[in-house]
Write a protein that holds these residues in place. Sequence first.
Motif, PDB file in Angstrom:
ATOM      1  N   ASN A  96       0.822  -1.204   0.000  1.00 42.46           N
ATOM      2  CA  ASN A  96       0.000   0.000   0.000  1.00 42.46           C
ATOM      3  C   ASN A  96       0.863   1.263   0.000  1.00 42.46           C
ATOM      4  OD1 ASN A  96      -2.603   1.166   0.054  1.00 42.46           O
ATOM      5  ND2 ASN A  96      -2.382   1.606   2.232  1.00 42.46           N
ATOM      6  N   GLU A  97       2.056   1.169   0.600  1.00 41.82           N
ATOM      7  CA  GLU A  97       3.001   2.278   0.640  1.00 41.82           C
ATOM      8  C   GLU A  97       3.609   2.541  -0.730  1.00 41.82           C
ATOM      9  OE1 GLU A  97       4.572   4.379   3.237  1.00 41.82           O
ATOM     10  OE2 GLU A  97       2.435   4.046   3.513  1.00 41.82           O
ATOM     11  N   ALA A 221      12.354  -5.920  10.459  1.00 38.29           N
ATOM     12  CA  ALA A 221      12.062  -4.615   9.836  1.00 38.29           C
ATOM     13  C   ALA A 221      12.157  -3.487  10.859  1.00 38.29           C
ATOM     14  CB  ALA A 221      10.680  -4.641   9.187  1.00 38.29           C
ATOM     15  N   GLU A 225      15.137  -0.541  11.091  1.00 42.83           N
ATOM     16  CA  GLU A 225      14.687   0.849  10.959  1.00 42.83           C
ATOM     17  C   GLU A 225      15.326   1.709  12.057  1.00 42.83           C
ATOM     18  OE1 GLU A 225      13.322   2.719   8.865  1.00 42.83           O
ATOM     19  OE2 GLU A 225      12.818   4.479  10.067  1.00 42.83           O
ATOM     20  N   ALA A 230      15.404   4.800   7.459  1.00 48.08           N
ATOM     21  CA  ALA A 230      15.288   5.032   6.019  1.00 48.08           C
ATOM     22  C   ALA A 230      15.498   6.505   5.678  1.00 48.08           C
ATOM     23  CB  ALA A 230      13.921   4.569   5.540  1.00 48.08           C
ATOM     24  N   ARG A 242      10.900  10.879  -0.659  1.00 46.38           N
ATOM     25  CA  ARG A 242       9.993   9.771  -0.389  1.00 46.38           C
ATOM     26  C   ARG A 242       8.539  10.214  -0.435  1.00 46.38           C
ATOM     27  NH1 ARG A 242      11.180   8.500   4.924  1.00 46.38           N
ATOM     28  NH2 ARG A 242      10.384   6.401   4.867  1.00 46.38           N
TER      29      ARG A 242
ATOM     30  N   PHE B  28      -6.035   1.647   4.919  1.00 47.87           N
ATOM     31  CA  PHE B  28      -4.900   2.423   5.423  1.00 47.87           C
ATOM     32  C   PHE B  28      -4.718   3.683   4.599  1.00 47.87           C
ATOM     33  CE2 PHE B  28      -2.117  -0.931   7.740  1.00 47.87           C
ATOM     34  CZ  PHE B  28      -3.210  -1.271   8.520  1.00 47.87           C
ATOM     35  N   ASN B  29      -4.534   4.802   5.314  1.00 48.43           N
ATOM     36  CA  ASN B  29      -4.297   6.062   4.638  1.00 48.43           C
ATOM     37  C   ASN B  29      -2.797   6.330   4.578  1.00 48.43           C
ATOM     38  OD1 ASN B  29      -4.095   8.664   3.788  1.00 48.43           O
ATOM     39  ND2 ASN B  29      -5.800   9.415   5.051  1.00 48.43           N
ATOM     40  N   THR B  30      -2.218   6.265   3.381  1.00 51.45           N
ATOM     41  CA  THR B  30      -0.761   6.409   3.276  1.00 51.45           C
ATOM     42  C   THR B  30      -0.303   7.861   3.429  1.00 51.45           C
ATOM     43  OG1 THR B  30      -0.983   6.530   0.888  1.00 51.45           O
ATOM     44  CG2 THR B  30      -0.392   4.395   1.808  1.00 51.45           C
ATOM     45  N   ILE B  33       1.004   8.795   7.448  1.00 50.63           N
ATOM     46  CA  ILE B  33       1.675   7.698   8.117  1.00 50.63           C
ATOM     47  C   ILE B  33       2.994   8.214   8.688  1.00 50.63           C
ATOM     48  CG2 ILE B  33       2.889   6.831   6.072  1.00 50.63           C
ATOM     49  CD1 ILE B  33       1.950   4.033   6.941  1.00 50.63           C
ATOM     50  N   PRO B  35       6.820   8.735   9.686  1.00 48.06           N
ATOM     51  CA  PRO B  35       8.000   8.328   8.925  1.00 48.06           C
ATOM     52  C   PRO B  35       8.617   7.020   9.421  1.00 48.06           C
ATOM     53  CG  PRO B  35       8.172  10.622   9.578  1.00 48.06           C
ATOM     54  CD  PRO B  35       6.928  10.103  10.212  1.00 48.06           C
ATOM     55  N   THR B  36       8.595   6.809  10.752  1.00 45.83           N
ATOM     56  CA  THR B  36       9.189   5.576  11.281  1.00 45.83           C
ATOM     57  C   THR B  36       8.422   4.351  10.796  1.00 45.83           C
ATOM     58  OG1 THR B  36       9.912   6.746  13.252  1.00 45.83           O
ATOM     59  CG2 THR B  36       9.843   4.351  13.380  1.00 45.83           C
ATOM     60  N   GLU B  38       6.600   4.226   8.142  1.00 40.83           N
ATOM     61  CA  GLU B  38       6.833   4.136   6.702  1.00 40.83           C
ATOM     62  C   GLU B  38       8.156   3.405   6.429  1.00 40.83           C
ATOM     63  OE1 GLU B  38       6.518   7.894   4.707  1.00 40.83           O
ATOM     64  OE2 GLU B  38       6.955   7.001   2.753  1.00 40.83           O
ATOM     65  N   GLY B  39       9.188   3.762   7.225  1.00 43.16           N
ATOM     66  CA  GLY B  39      10.482   3.097   7.075  1.00 43.16           C
ATOM     67  C   GLY B  39      10.379   1.610   7.346  1.00 43.16           C
ATOM     68  N   ILE B  40       9.627   1.253   8.385  1.00 41.39           N
ATOM     69  CA  ILE B  40       9.467  -0.161   8.734  1.00 41.39           C
ATOM     70  C   ILE B  40       8.762  -0.909   7.599  1.00 41.39           C
ATOM     71  CG2 ILE B  40       8.263  -1.755  10.286  1.00 41.39           C
ATOM     72  CD1 ILE B  40       8.765   0.344  12.530  1.00 41.39           C
ATOM     73  N   LEU B  41       7.699  -0.287   7.060  1.00 40.26           N
ATOM     74  CA  LEU B  41       6.952  -0.947   5.981  1.00 40.26           C
ATOM     75  C   LEU B  41       7.811  -1.100   4.720  1.00 40.26           C
ATOM     76  CD1 LEU B  41       3.417   0.640   6.432  1.00 40.26           C
ATOM     77  CD2 LEU B  41       4.087  -1.724   6.865  1.00 40.26           C
ATOM     78  N   GLN B  42       8.749  -0.138   4.512  1.00 45.48           N
ATOM     79  CA  GLN B  42       9.648  -0.266   3.357  1.00 45.48           C
ATOM     80  C   GLN B  42      10.684  -1.367   3.568  1.00 45.48           C
ATOM     81  OE1 GLN B  42      11.134   3.716   2.863  1.00 45.48           O
ATOM     82  NE2 GLN B  42       9.349   4.378   1.683  1.00 45.48           N
TER      83      GLN B  42
END
Lengths: 246, 102
Positions: A96-97, A221, A225, A230, A242, B28-30, B33, B35-36, B38-42
């Motif tokens: 989704n990201e 993950a 982090e 990131a 980003r 989920f609303n991107t 979100i 930043p932390t 977001e980093g984890i999801l990446q």
Amino acid sequence: MKVISTSTGSNVFGEGVKDGTSIALGYMPAAITFGFIAQTTNLSIQETLLMSLLVFAGAAQYMALSLLAVGTGALEIIFTTFIVNIRHFLMSASLNEKAHSDSLLKKAGYAFGVTDEVFAVTSMKQGNISSMYIYGVFLISYISWVVFSGVGHTVGELLPATLQQSMTFALYALFIALLAPSLKKHRKIIFLAGLAAVLNSLFIQLMAEGWSIILATIISAIILEFVEPASQKYTTAESPARKEKR
Amino acid sequence: MMSVDIFIIIIGMAVVTYIPRMLPLVFFNTKHIPPTLEGILQNVPYAALGALIFPGALLIHDNVVFGLIGVLSAFSIAFLSGSLITVVLGSIAVLTLLTPLF
């Protein structure tokens, strides 16, 4: 096919189909094996095809067969399926990201196709990805899964045993092929994959595979982090690069 | 021919498989979100690949060496060429040739 009418849409869709071909190929032996075991578990061809059509989840479908074979009840089979597949929640959240924003209906549609393999291929694609690209990867994989489930039910016993043994490796080879190029690019990715691999190998001794993969993935993950955020990869602290896609 | 029991099981499996795949993509609303997170999801795709490969790839045969040869072949071919299909077909070819030894 309305896809053809928009030129950019069809190009991206075609690219997805092309990238999904390796999944379709990897699904062949997995689906043939599933169909064959389904037949030996006394599922009819209709039941076998319906399961592949509606569930589209390799590991869970295998597991359902082994539970059916020992006479497990419906609720337990459904609950086990849920546990095995809950990892896709995490994968969809990550996808989704990366995916372009789109109508909820389109996203709800391709959400059905977020298997481990579809997730792996789409998330390793460079840059942001459109819904049509995901549909391309998903549909070619889905067709392969359903068609070869039927083939396996019908002629699975004809597959030579030596080939069956080596072909079980196909999907692992696909995952390795997806991971390898990134390992060369960033040291962080070596640690991410390596830590998750070690953690999963430990956790799998203690709990069901579904939970083990999720826990190993999340912990790895999160740790990486905090070790190497990131946002530090980019020049400015608030990382405008980003945010570009929004 | 389809038994009612199997039909119910398949529908139940379909529902509990689809819901976890659908919820984040639809709800989920991107845009808002942290930043932390977001980093984890990446990080998730790379970590997930590690967990999907190990230990599963080593356990496809009673003898761990069989899977290990597969893993080493796949990584070697991937580092040399890069095309997904080459890696899949190449490592299966290696394992097929070696199967009589196991």
